[in-house]
Enzyme design. Structure first.
Site, PDB file in Angstrom:
ATOM      1  N   ASP A 129       1.740   1.881 -10.063  1.00  0.00           N
ATOM      2  CA  ASP A 129       2.144   1.323  -8.763  1.00  0.00           C
ATOM      3  C   ASP A 129       1.101   0.285  -8.360  1.00  0.00           C
ATOM      4  O   ASP A 129      -0.096   0.606  -8.276  1.00  0.00           O
ATOM      5  CB  ASP A 129       2.205   2.407  -7.691  1.00  0.00           C
ATOM      6  CG  ASP A 129       3.414   3.329  -7.824  1.00  0.00           C
ATOM      7  OD1 ASP A 129       3.962   3.422  -8.939  1.00  0.00           O
ATOM      8  OD2 ASP A 129       3.781   3.960  -6.826  1.00  0.00           O
ATOM      9  N   LYS A 194       8.784  -1.203  -3.952  1.00  0.00           N
ATOM     10  CA  LYS A 194       8.334  -0.067  -3.148  1.00  0.00           C
ATOM     11  C   LYS A 194       7.945  -0.554  -1.765  1.00  0.00           C
ATOM     12  O   LYS A 194       7.389  -1.643  -1.619  1.00  0.00           O
ATOM     13  CB  LYS A 194       7.153   0.600  -3.866  1.00  0.00           C
ATOM     14  CG  LYS A 194       6.477   1.725  -3.125  1.00  0.00           C
ATOM     15  CD  LYS A 194       5.326   2.292  -3.975  1.00  0.00           C
ATOM     16  CE  LYS A 194       4.458   3.257  -3.211  1.00  0.00           C
ATOM     17  NZ  LYS A 194       3.309   3.753  -4.022  1.00  0.00           N
ATOM     18  N   LYS A 226      11.675   2.397  -4.295  1.00  0.00           N
ATOM     19  CA  LYS A 226      10.869   3.566  -3.929  1.00  0.00           C
ATOM     20  C   LYS A 226      10.494   3.461  -2.455  1.00  0.00           C
ATOM     21  O   LYS A 226       9.985   2.432  -2.012  1.00  0.00           O
ATOM     22  CB  LYS A 226       9.609   3.649  -4.789  1.00  0.00           C
ATOM     23  CG  LYS A 226       8.664   4.786  -4.388  1.00  0.00           C
ATOM     24  CD  LYS A 226       7.471   4.881  -5.338  1.00  0.00           C
ATOM     25  CE  LYS A 226       6.447   5.893  -4.864  1.00  0.00           C
ATOM     26  NZ  LYS A 226       5.290   6.015  -5.797  1.00  0.00           N
TER      27      LYS A 226
END
Length: 267
Positions: A129, A194, A226
């Site tokens: 991430d 995300k 996400k």
């Protein structure tokens, strides 16, 4: 998309903005919208069980791993310092190690993020991430080409490990720029876009942002969303799933499974 100028990017992004914000893009039911109870076997597999606080100690990381194994979460998401020990703790389980890179500011060079990602992958991380360099997006005019090159450099360096690109949506002032961030991340090869780090003051995931992100990346066919930051109840998870999220990043995974609501301040 490499080699495009900022003007080229602006024209391409404006087309995508028009498609997404016009309402003419018909969105089918989101992939996990039918999850209605924590007992659904898909639910724990949509959770990245997360501990990213700077004062997290090894014993807390071990407990995070044990909880993830017990409840069958998709991943344990940690800082790079702990990846090797997390991989060892998760051995023989279905849970994988996820590592944050360039976190939480995203303002390091693409090369430094690439090195950090490669080190985490060497230690056993199976997902990465990372945070966008937000200043390039917010520049007047936006530096789209530089942002694309930055993300592509980092994502290619991580291949074949999938990369989730954190937009920090609460700091992006308009829907148009949120669409632009999603499109550039998708074109650069992101596996997910995300919402948030959970570290920027007053920001977090909203169903409106998740829906916008879902609609923004659908044209690619394989890019997911996400939701992270402030998702602390199962009802909130259901809202995110209905909006298009296929992964939830949270430090409250255990209480979500148990249908309880955690106190404020949790990721």
């Amino acid at each position: 998309m490499a080699g495009r100028t900022d003007d080229d990017w602006a024209a391409f992004i404006q087309q995508k903005i028009s498609e997404v914000l016009s309402g003419t893009d018909i969105v089918k039911e989101a992939p996990l919208a039918s999850i209605s109870t924590p007992e659904d076997p898909r639910f724990p597999l949509a959770i990245d069980h997360t501990l990213l606080k700077q004062d997290a100690i090894p014993a807390q990381i071990e407990a995070l791993c044990d909880e993830a194994i017990e409840f069958g979460f998709k991943s344990c998401c940690v800082n790079g310092l702990y990846v090797k020990s997390v991989v060892e703790r998760l051995r023989n389980s279905q849970t994988i190690a996820c590592c944050v890179v360039g976190f939480p500011l995203g303002a390091g060079s693409a090369e430094s993020k690439a090195y950090e990602a490669q080190a985490a992958i060497k230690d056993g991380a199976l997902e990465i991430d990372t945070v966008i360099p937000l200043g390039l997006l917010l520049s007047q005019p936006p530096r789209y080409a530089d942002l694309f090159d930055h993300l592509q450099t980092m994502i290619r360096s991580s291949a074949p490990v999938p990369v989730k690109v954190i937009l920090e949506t609460g700091l992006i002032p308009s829907p148009e720029l949120k669409v632009a961030a999603c499109v550039i991340a998708a074109e650069a090869g992101a596996a997910f876009v995300k919402t948030s780090t959970g570290f920027a003051s007053g920001t977090g995931a909203t169903k409106e942002d998740v829906s916008l992100m879902y609609r923004s990346v659908r044209y690619k066919g394989n890019v997911k969303v996400k939701a992270s930051g402030g998702v602390r109840s199962f009802d909130a998870c259901k809202e995110m799933f209905a909006a298009g999220a296929e992964r939830i990043g949270t430090s409250s995974g255990v209480s979500l499974i148990k249908k309880s609501v955690t106190t404020s301040g949790a990721y």
